[in-house]
Motif scaffolding. Structure first.
Motif, short mmCIF file in Angstrom:
data_model
loop_
_atom_site.label_atom_id
_atom_site.label_comp_id
_atom_site.label_asym_id
_atom_site.label_seq_id
_atom_site.Cartn_x
_atom_site.Cartn_y
_atom_site.Cartn_z
N THR A 93 8.53 2.56 19.77
CA THR A 93 8.10 3.71 20.55
C THR A 93 7.14 3.35 21.70
N LYS B 185 4.01 -2.13 19.87
CA LYS B 185 5.28 -1.51 20.25
C LYS B 185 5.89 -0.67 19.13
N TYR B 186 5.86 -1.19 17.90
CA TYR B 186 6.60 -0.57 16.80
C TYR B 186 5.71 0.30 15.92
N GLU B 187 6.24 1.41 15.46
CA GLU B 187 5.55 2.28 14.51
C GLU B 187 6.30 2.28 13.18
N GLN B 188 5.53 2.32 12.11
CA GLN B 188 6.03 2.45 10.73
C GLN B 188 6.73 1.18 10.23
N TRP C 287 4.01 3.06 21.51
CA TRP C 287 2.99 4.09 21.37
C TRP C 287 1.67 3.70 22.06
N GLU D 109 10.51 11.10 8.84
CA GLU D 109 9.80 10.24 9.78
C GLU D 109 10.18 10.58 11.22
N HIS D 110 9.16 10.78 12.07
CA HIS D 110 9.43 11.13 13.45
C HIS D 110 9.05 9.98 14.40
N ALA D 111 7.85 9.45 14.28
CA ALA D 111 7.42 8.34 15.13
C ALA D 111 7.83 7.04 14.44
N ARG E 160 14.13 4.16 8.32
CA ARG E 160 14.29 5.44 9.00
C ARG E 160 14.83 6.47 8.01
N GLY F 226 9.99 3.11 14.88
CA GLY F 226 10.67 2.12 15.69
C GLY F 226 9.90 1.71 16.93
N LYS G 99 1.29 1.88 24.84
CA LYS G 99 1.50 1.44 26.22
C LYS G 99 0.45 1.98 27.17
#
Length: 325
Positions: free
Chosen positions: A82, A250-253, A84, A76-78, A72, A80, A86
């Protein structure tokens, strides 16, 4: 355009604009001012200006990029958990689809294993990497079943908001447990040689490829033997293959970085259980994901190997490496 340690990203209106800005000799009309701006942003660096120090030279571009992008930080915005995907895609199930042909190991006796188990201090101190296996007294099906039960079985399954979560003997971020175990078995009593998948729900093995004659399976075994640095092929090679969608849904980055951490904690769990059981265990640092994909027929964007672990009965002539006091 982005670069590790730069304080911002640079966006170009089109490829022509990007080429003009990056033009080093001015043949495309690039200006010194534009290149100074890119240098100021930190995405264009004069290699002659960098100090000849280890802290610069030790990083390959992709590793430094991966390190920064999986942590983090300000740009970086998106990041953990998120969720994304769903509202776009159904959550991948906890149990893989190919586990329907599982042959169970049979009854287990955790009470007996507990009675003969040594202390945590002892297994931590005695743990070491043992590469040579004793084919005159190979590991048995029962011993393999005990090892898998104690390291990777599914202890608990639950559903929350339509998403399946689990619990196993090792920790997993978000309880997603994306790692599937494939076993390349060469010499185990009462288990046919070949490529198998462990079913943590039933606690059994599902066949993937019979025998070791398939060129991709044979190449996987050669790769494991080469990586072990000994001449004798391992009795069992455990191939850790995440189903990427389980965690990337579920997770980004940070998703891939979390998978690698899961591989590490699973390896340590395997080391400690193998030590407690008197088995030879050794994590190896590399593998061939392309060979795995060919051997299993799985889409490498959906599931492939990111870690390997050797297991077998210890060879009596394996030299003992003194542990520290």
């Amino acid at each position: 355009m982005e670069a590790p340690h730069s304080w911002c990203d640079v966006r170009f209106t089109d490829l022509t604009e990007m080429s003009r800005c990056l033009d080093p000799d001015g043949s495309l009309g690039g200006s010194t001012l534009e290149q100074h701006i890119l240098a100021w942003c930190g995405v264009l660096v004069d290699p002659d200006s960098e100090e000849d120090e280890l802290r610069h030279r030790q990083w390959s571009t992709h590793e430094l990029w991966f390190h920064e992008r999986s942590r983090r930080y300000g740009r970086e915005h998106a990041f953990g958990g998120t969720f994304w995907a769903k509202d776009k895609f159904a959550p991948p199930p906890l149990r893989p689809a190919g586990a329907g042909n599982t042959v169970p190991f049979g009854p287990t006796d955790p009470g007996r294993w507990h009675a003969t188990s040594t202390s945590l201090h002892t297994v931590l101190e005695d743990r070491r990497s043992t590469r040579r296996h004793d084919d005159s007294t190979p590991m048995t099906r029962a011993r393999l079943g005990e090892f898998l039960y104690r390291t990777a079985r599914l202890r608990l399954e639950r559903e929350v908001d339509g998403v399946e979560y689990g619990s196993k003997p090792y920790p997993s971020g978000g309880s997603v447990y994306e790692i599937e175990l494939f076993l390349l078995i060469r010499n185990v009593v009462d288990v046919a040689p070949g490529l198998w998948m462990y079913d943590p729900v039933v606690h059994g093995l599902a066949p993937v490829r019979e025998g070791l004659e398939d060129p991709s399976v044979a190449a996987l075994l050669r790769e494991a033997t080469h990586s072990s640095t000994v001449a004798t092929a391992p009795q069992v090679t455990l191939l850790m293959a995440p189903r990427f969608g389980r965690i990337l849904w579920k997770y980004e980055q940070m998703g891939y970085a979390v998978m690698l951490k899961h591989v590490g904690v699973l390896m340590q769990t395997m080391y400690l259980v193998a030590t407690d059981m008197g088995l030879a265990a050794c994590a190896i640092g590399s593998g061939d994901s392309d060979l795995f994909s060919r051997a299993t027929g799985l889409d490498p964007l959906e599931c492939t190997t990111v870690g390997e672990f050797l297991l077998g009965s210890p060879h009596p002539d394996e030299p003992f490496q003194e542990r520290p006091a």
